[in-house]
Write a protein that holds these residues in place. Sequence first.
Motif, short mmCIF file in Angstrom:
data_model
loop_
_atom_site.label_atom_id
_atom_site.label_comp_id
_atom_site.label_asym_id
_atom_site.label_seq_id
_atom_site.Cartn_x
_atom_site.Cartn_y
_atom_site.Cartn_z
N VAL A 80 0.83 -1.20 0.00
CA VAL A 80 0.00 0.00 0.00
C VAL A 80 0.87 1.25 0.00
CG1 VAL A 80 -1.96 -1.09 1.12
CG2 VAL A 80 -0.13 -0.13 2.53
N GLY A 81 2.16 1.06 0.00
CA GLY A 81 3.07 2.20 0.01
C GLY A 81 3.63 2.48 1.38
N HIS A 82 4.55 1.63 1.83
CA HIS A 82 5.16 1.81 3.15
C HIS A 82 6.30 2.83 3.11
CE1 HIS A 82 3.45 -2.39 3.60
NE2 HIS A 82 2.90 -1.74 4.61
N PHE B 229 9.38 0.52 11.57
CA PHE B 229 9.16 1.92 11.24
C PHE B 229 8.39 2.07 9.93
CE2 PHE B 229 10.08 5.99 9.37
CZ PHE B 229 10.03 6.87 10.44
N ASN B 230 8.64 1.19 8.96
CA ASN B 230 8.02 1.39 7.65
C ASN B 230 6.50 1.22 7.68
OD1 ASN B 230 7.96 -1.41 7.93
ND2 ASN B 230 8.49 -1.80 5.79
N THR B 231 5.96 0.60 8.74
CA THR B 231 4.50 0.46 8.84
C THR B 231 3.82 1.75 9.30
OG1 THR B 231 4.61 -0.39 11.11
CG2 THR B 231 4.70 -2.01 9.33
N SER B 232 4.61 2.78 9.57
CA SER B 232 4.02 4.07 9.96
C SER B 232 3.35 4.75 8.78
CB SER B 232 5.10 5.00 10.55
OG SER B 232 6.07 5.33 9.58
N LEU B 233 3.53 4.21 7.57
CA LEU B 233 2.87 4.73 6.37
C LEU B 233 2.21 3.57 5.64
CD1 LEU B 233 2.31 7.05 4.35
CD2 LEU B 233 4.47 6.46 3.24
N GLY B 234 0.99 3.77 5.19
CA GLY B 234 0.31 2.77 4.39
C GLY B 234 -0.47 1.75 5.21
N GLN B 235 0.16 1.20 6.22
CA GLN B 235 -0.50 0.19 7.05
C GLN B 235 -1.72 0.78 7.74
OE1 GLN B 235 1.15 -2.61 6.76
NE2 GLN B 235 0.30 -4.03 8.24
N ASP C 238 7.65 2.57 18.42
CA ASP C 238 6.24 2.64 18.82
C ASP C 238 5.54 3.62 17.88
OD1 ASP C 238 6.54 0.86 20.95
OD2 ASP C 238 7.08 2.47 22.35
N VAL C 239 4.66 3.12 17.04
CA VAL C 239 3.88 4.00 16.16
C VAL C 239 2.71 4.54 16.96
CG1 VAL C 239 2.53 4.15 14.03
CG2 VAL C 239 4.55 2.65 14.13
N ARG D 41 -2.63 4.47 7.14
CA ARG D 41 -1.83 5.57 7.70
C ARG D 41 -1.29 6.45 6.58
NH1 ARG D 41 0.64 1.28 11.55
NH2 ARG D 41 -0.56 1.60 13.46
N THR D 42 -1.22 7.74 6.85
CA THR D 42 -0.73 8.73 5.88
C THR D 42 0.64 9.22 6.34
OG1 THR D 42 -1.69 10.61 7.07
CG2 THR D 42 -3.13 9.44 5.51
N PRO D 43 1.31 10.07 5.53
CA PRO D 43 2.61 10.60 5.94
C PRO D 43 2.59 11.33 7.28
CG PRO D 43 2.29 10.95 3.60
CD PRO D 43 1.00 10.42 4.12
N SER D 44 1.42 11.85 7.67
CA SER D 44 1.36 12.52 8.97
C SER D 44 1.63 11.53 10.10
CB SER D 44 0.00 13.20 9.16
OG SER D 44 -1.05 12.24 9.27
N CYS D 45 1.27 10.26 9.90
CA CYS D 45 1.56 9.25 10.91
C CYS D 45 3.06 8.99 11.00
CB CYS D 45 0.83 7.94 10.58
SG CYS D 45 -0.97 8.04 10.70
N THR D 46 3.71 9.01 9.85
CA THR D 46 5.17 8.86 9.85
C THR D 46 5.82 10.05 10.55
OG1 THR D 46 4.98 7.71 7.73
CG2 THR D 46 7.19 8.40 8.40
N MET D 47 5.27 11.23 10.34
CA MET D 47 5.74 12.42 11.05
C MET D 47 5.66 12.22 12.57
SD MET D 47 4.48 16.04 9.51
CE MET D 47 5.56 17.06 8.53
N ARG D 48 4.51 11.76 13.04
CA ARG D 48 4.32 11.57 14.48
C ARG D 48 5.28 10.49 15.01
NH1 ARG D 48 -0.35 14.32 15.87
NH2 ARG D 48 -1.84 14.62 14.17
#
Length: 583
Positions: free
Chosen positions: A183-185, A237-243, A213-214, A246-253
């Motif tokens: 989905v784009g991790h 860490f890569n599951t902070s996006l897509g999973q 910890d996401v 989740r959007t890039p804002s989740c990766t930011m957090r």
Amino acid sequence: MDAQGRGRAEHIDPADQWVLNPNTGEYELRLSPSAAQSPVPGPRRPARDSGGAPRRRNDAKPGGTREMSRVRPGDVPPPRNRRKGPEPEAPQGRRAARRPVKKTSKAKKALLWTGGTMAFVLVAVTAAGYLYIRHLNGNITSISDDGASTGGFRKDEAINILLIGTDKRTGKGNEGYGDAGSVGHADTNILLHVSKDRSNATALSIPRDLIVDVPDCPTQQEDGSSKVIKGTPSARFNTSLGQDDRTPSCTMRTVTELTGIKPDDFMVADFNAVKTLTTAVGGVEVCLGKDIDDADSHLKLSRGTHNISGEQALAFVRTRHSVGFGGDLSRIGLQQQFLSALMRKLSSNDTLTSPGKMLKLAEAGTKALTVDDKLDSIGKLKDLGMELGKLNPKNLTFTTVPVIDNPAEKVKTTVVLNEAKAPAVFQAIKDDVSFSDVKKKAKAAKDAQAARLKGTKAPASEVRVRILNGGAASGSAQAALNWLQNDEGVSKSENAGNAPAELARTQLEYAPDQAAQARKLAAVMGLSGSALKPGKSVTNSQGLPAMTLTLGKDFKGAGVSLTPATKAPDVDKSTADKVQCAQ
């Protein structure tokens, strides 16, 4: 020329000379009979009649017709529309964002942009300026930052940009790469820190297989509503996006949770960024210390230097089994080498002086990029590019978050933070410490700050100060007050509550006649010269003049020194100006 500019030929907008011929569907250059035809748009002088007087525009030819110089549509950027009308429908198959997309329809200036691992192109490209290409605005996709950022970068502050490269298969020719169902991790992650004085920058790579910890992520939905996506403890860490959507804002957090550094903005790109950008610049030169034949990434190169682009460039940044220990950390080293090579190519190649090549690069970069909604205006993009353009590649340092193999695994597939080294790296970035040997631009200012600490110090009993909480943890002002009064003898101190605004760093403001008191309090608390702000005194609860101590977000607790580090920790690193051969 529009109505406001009519009659002022010296202010002709080059774009006004290019018009769409409805009979041919091509953009054509308006010229008078006496003017030389030009292959590119540019200012022109008004035509004059035989008597030397300026000729009216509708007199260019008998009957009021204008002469047109035909060019191919791809040779020039489209002109600025002077008449408002219905917007044309987007062609089928055009890229669409998962979230509401904001696109700038009109602007004079556009910048060459990239995303994810390719965002470092900005450093070199923007040094050459920005182009007058209006249709690039339509290439840029933006989505909400969901309140996870600082609210966007600021010109007078240090900048932290989160660059994300995803493993999502989008675009023709990418069927053989990555996970078919991804989905784009967050496959490639770099936190780019640009110093406040723009003299240096640090690119901190975050391994995709790092256990973190996401956190919970409030996320804007397509219908405008908000949904909180539950966090996941001890996840890659890569599951902070897509999973779980989740959007890039989740990766930011997740980055904020991990490092304590809150990004200002994010930029995201997929596989196509590497292929299209390297093709646009004519390839980049990389070096290998051994032969590589990797069936998984499709990379086959012999030892030595090679010029790579397109599919081969993508294979290079994706390969891992044939370099180092065969893991993601080895691949990070290749990606850092690749980015350095791309920057060197852009800063030295004739691409920067060739309008045709610049146009290709601009098209490739903007189509590969997704940005947060704080960067969706062309003005903001231009401003950020100009800030990054001040950097010298030799002062851009690449390094990686210090990690160790996950001790909980028998078969080592993930990593965890190296708790002995990682905190110092994060703190150095927060303290704006350079990881490269660079002479600071503001040496005079630094000397002036250091001078504030020199001189006599007043006795602790004479220090009169009001303490405010300006971003520190709740209860910090009272804790600092108790410590100063009971442990340090600063009895003339009081808790003044919360400050009107939050500060990133603790600050002590004082009047000129309170300098001795300020030096004493600085020595007690471990304040640096930069934390001292000459200004004015305030009146305390007893009606007497006092200094103001505002505890910022850097306050870690009573008795903990606030003097920032002046030297970066010793970690593996490289700079963008040097060629390194992968082993």
